[in-house]
Design an enzyme around this catalytic site. Structure first.
Site, PDB file in Angstrom:
ATOM      1  N   SER A 138      21.063  81.498  -7.649  1.00  0.00           N
ATOM      2  CA  SER A 138      20.195  80.549  -8.636  1.00  0.00           C
ATOM      3  C   SER A 138      21.096  79.170  -8.548  1.00  0.00           C
ATOM      4  CB  SER A 138      20.104  81.212  -9.816  1.00  0.00           C
ATOM      5  OG  SER A 138      19.467  80.101 -10.734  1.00  0.00           O
ATOM      6  N   TYR A 151      22.837  85.495 -17.785  1.00  0.00           N
ATOM      7  CA  TYR A 151      22.272  85.435 -16.667  1.00  0.00           C
ATOM      8  C   TYR A 151      23.054  84.439 -15.753  1.00  0.00           C
ATOM      9  CZ  TYR A 151      18.767  84.225 -13.206  1.00  0.00           C
ATOM     10  OH  TYR A 151      17.840  83.895 -12.060  1.00  0.00           O
TER      11      TYR A 151
HETATM   12  N1  LIG Z   1      11.786  82.505 -10.501  1.00  0.00           N
HETATM   13  C1  LIG Z   1      12.954  81.617 -10.665  1.00  0.00           C
HETATM   14  O1  LIG Z   1      12.727  80.529 -11.658  1.00  0.00           O
HETATM   15  C2  LIG Z   1      14.036  82.022 -10.198  1.00  0.00           C
HETATM   16  C3  LIG Z   1      15.160  80.930  -9.908  1.00  0.00           C
HETATM   17  C4  LIG Z   1      16.338  81.197  -9.283  1.00  0.00           C
HETATM   18  C5  LIG Z   1      16.637  82.621  -8.883  1.00  0.00           C
HETATM   19  N2  LIG Z   1      15.689  83.588  -9.207  1.00  0.00           N
HETATM   20  C6  LIG Z   1      15.966  85.020  -8.847  1.00  0.00           C
HETATM   21  O2  LIG Z   1      15.401  85.124  -7.800  1.00  0.00           O
HETATM   22  C7  LIG Z   1      15.344  86.682  -7.938  1.00  0.00           C
HETATM   23  C8  LIG Z   1      13.776  87.345  -7.880  1.00  0.00           C
HETATM   24  O3  LIG Z   1      13.135  86.969  -9.196  1.00  0.00           O
HETATM   25  P1  LIG Z   1      11.703  86.524  -9.044  1.00  0.00           P
HETATM   26  O4  LIG Z   1      11.698  85.073  -9.622  1.00  0.00           O
HETATM   27  O5  LIG Z   1      10.889  86.910  -7.842  1.00  0.00           O
HETATM   28  O6  LIG Z   1      11.327  87.324 -10.388  1.00  0.00           O
HETATM   29  P2  LIG Z   1       9.926  88.468 -10.707  1.00  0.00           P
HETATM   30  O7  LIG Z   1       8.727  87.827 -10.191  1.00  0.00           O
HETATM   31  O8  LIG Z   1      10.249  88.810 -12.237  1.00  0.00           O
HETATM   32  O9  LIG Z   1      10.535  89.662  -9.778  1.00  0.00           O
HETATM   33  C9  LIG Z   1      11.682  90.289 -10.062  1.00  0.00           C
HETATM   34  C10 LIG Z   1      11.727  91.410  -9.011  1.00  0.00           C
HETATM   35  O10 LIG Z   1      12.892  92.364  -9.354  1.00  0.00           O
HETATM   36  C11 LIG Z   1      12.019  93.687  -9.663  1.00  0.00           C
HETATM   37  N3  LIG Z   1      12.894  94.235 -10.950  1.00  0.00           N
HETATM   38  C12 LIG Z   1      12.988  93.681 -12.189  1.00  0.00           C
HETATM   39  N4  LIG Z   1      13.741  94.573 -12.673  1.00  0.00           N
HETATM   40  C13 LIG Z   1      14.049  95.433 -12.032  1.00  0.00           C
HETATM   41  C14 LIG Z   1      14.780  96.851 -12.315  1.00  0.00           C
HETATM   42  N5  LIG Z   1      15.317  97.104 -13.278  1.00  0.00           N
HETATM   43  N6  LIG Z   1      14.937  97.633 -11.157  1.00  0.00           N
HETATM   44  C15 LIG Z   1      14.473  97.392  -9.975  1.00  0.00           C
HETATM   45  N7  LIG Z   1      13.644  96.106  -9.721  1.00  0.00           N
HETATM   46  C16 LIG Z   1      13.654  95.405 -10.677  1.00  0.00           C
HETATM   47  C17 LIG Z   1      10.683  93.422 -10.147  1.00  0.00           C
HETATM   48  O11 LIG Z   1       9.922  94.746  -9.928  1.00  0.00           O
HETATM   49  P3  LIG Z   1       9.598  95.755 -10.829  1.00  0.00           P
HETATM   50  O12 LIG Z   1       9.243  95.114 -12.105  1.00  0.00           O
HETATM   51  O13 LIG Z   1       8.250  96.647 -10.452  1.00  0.00           O
HETATM   52  O14 LIG Z   1      10.769  96.678 -10.922  1.00  0.00           O
HETATM   53  C18 LIG Z   1      10.257  92.327  -8.910  1.00  0.00           C
HETATM   54  O15 LIG Z   1       9.826  93.038  -8.035  1.00  0.00           O
HETATM   55  C19 LIG Z   1      16.007  87.184  -8.873  1.00  0.00           C
HETATM   56  O16 LIG Z   1      17.346  87.497  -8.713  1.00  0.00           O
HETATM   57  C20 LIG Z   1      15.809  85.985  -9.905  1.00  0.00           C
HETATM   58  O17 LIG Z   1      17.109  86.123 -10.624  1.00  0.00           O
HETATM   59  C21 LIG Z   1      14.562  83.377  -9.873  1.00  0.00           C
END
Ligand SMILES: NC(=O)c1ccc[n+]([C@@H]2O[C@H](COP(=O)([O-])OP(=O)(O)OC[C@H]3O[C@@H](n4cnc5c(N)ncnc54)[C@H](OP(=O)(O)O)[C@@H]3O)[C@@H](O)[C@H]2O)c1
Length: 262
Positions: A138, A151
């Protein structure tokens, strides 16, 4: 006989950016191993990928915030050609007011499981002379993040770890790419309790665009991808150039949410 299709393992594939990575890899003919906790959502993504792209899909419903989670995944998926370490979550709030259990889960998911999955799949990739690893960091990896301290520190680990590995592995046929996107419209902000922060009140990126940028960077074997918009690059440059106190103040203002224990 046609060559065997390659397998891509994607963590956090039940929604958000992980589901977008599934579309990109499925669209390129990869068989998919989709991992997350929500069996129903994984099944829905899997069904859509099979129907649209004709690829094989295995789903693994596994909580990756448990210390032994990587072992449980590897037992079911012993090898992969592409590993997308995408699953992650954040906690918004003052450090001492966030539950210790939640913080532990965050560190295990964002750091330990990512590291252990990489360690598990890498030797066979090196032996084959081919493989791709994409780690989702990120822009948070570029600087400290008051009120999301753990984080930001986890993502700094992911960025540092990925760059070091990319260098170690040069010439082996295995590449490690790290993608650093900024605020993106997924379930992330809600899970983090960060919807009230300035970061998520300003315009946010789109999950499909962010995944496409990461995927293209991975295919090109880039070490680090900082996707459009330019504000993401600005964070990276500011983190290098601004006086530390000013940087921390700006970072705090972007993240702190007065509803969250401040
Ligand atoms: N969105 C942002 O602003 C942003 C920005 C920069 C980087 N990121 C990074 O991008 C990545 C994806 O995030 P996203 O934005 O797509 O978020 P999201 O919509 O919350 O998706 C997160 C995914 O991770 C899974 N997950 C969460 N906790 C888990 C656990 N304990 N065990 C297994 N799976 C788990 C969730 O599935 P389940 O709930 O079904 O387990 C979901 O599929 C993350 O690493 C996040 O830090 C996000």
């Amino acid at each position: 006989m046609p060559p065997a299709r390659k397998l891509a393992l994607i963590t956090g594939a039940s929604g958000g950016m992980g589901a977008e990575y599934a579309k990109l890899l499925g669209g390129d003919g990869y068989d998919l191993a989709l991992v997350a906790r929500s069996a129903d959502k994984l099944a829905a993504v899997g069904t859509a990928m099979r129907a649209k792209y004709g690829v094989d899909v295995v789903t693994v419903a596994q909580d990756l915030s448990l210390p032994d989670a990587a072992d449980a995944v590897v037992v079911q998926i012993p090898q992969c050609d592409v590993l997308i370490n995408n699953a992650g979550f954040a906690s918004n709030g003052r450090f001492d007011r966030i539950g210790e259990g939640r913080l532990t889960q965050e560190i295990v998911l964002d750091v330990l499981t990512l590291t252990r999955l990489t360690r598990a799949y890498l030797p066979a990739m090196i032996a084959r002379g081919s493989g791709k690893i994409l780690n989702i960091a990120s822009t948070a990896g570029f600087l400290p993040g008051p009120f999301m301290a753990v984080y930001y520190a986890c993502k700094a680990y992911v960025l540092s770890f990925s760059q070091a590995l990319a260098e170690e592995l040069r010439g082996t046929g295995v590449t490690v790419t790290c993608v650093c996107s900024g605020a993106t419209a997924t379930g992330f902000a809600e899970r983090a309790g960060a919807t009230g922060s300035l970061l998520f009140k300003l315009p946010v990126s789109n999950a499909a665009d962010m995944a496409r940028a990461g995927y293209r960077g991975m295919l090109r074997g880039k070490d680090v991808v900082v996707p459009w918009p330019p504000s993401n690059r600005l964070v990276e440059i500011s983190a290098r150039l601004l006086p530390r106190r000013l940087l921390l103040w700006i970072s705090r203002k972007a993240v702190e949410d007065e509803r969250n224990d401040v």
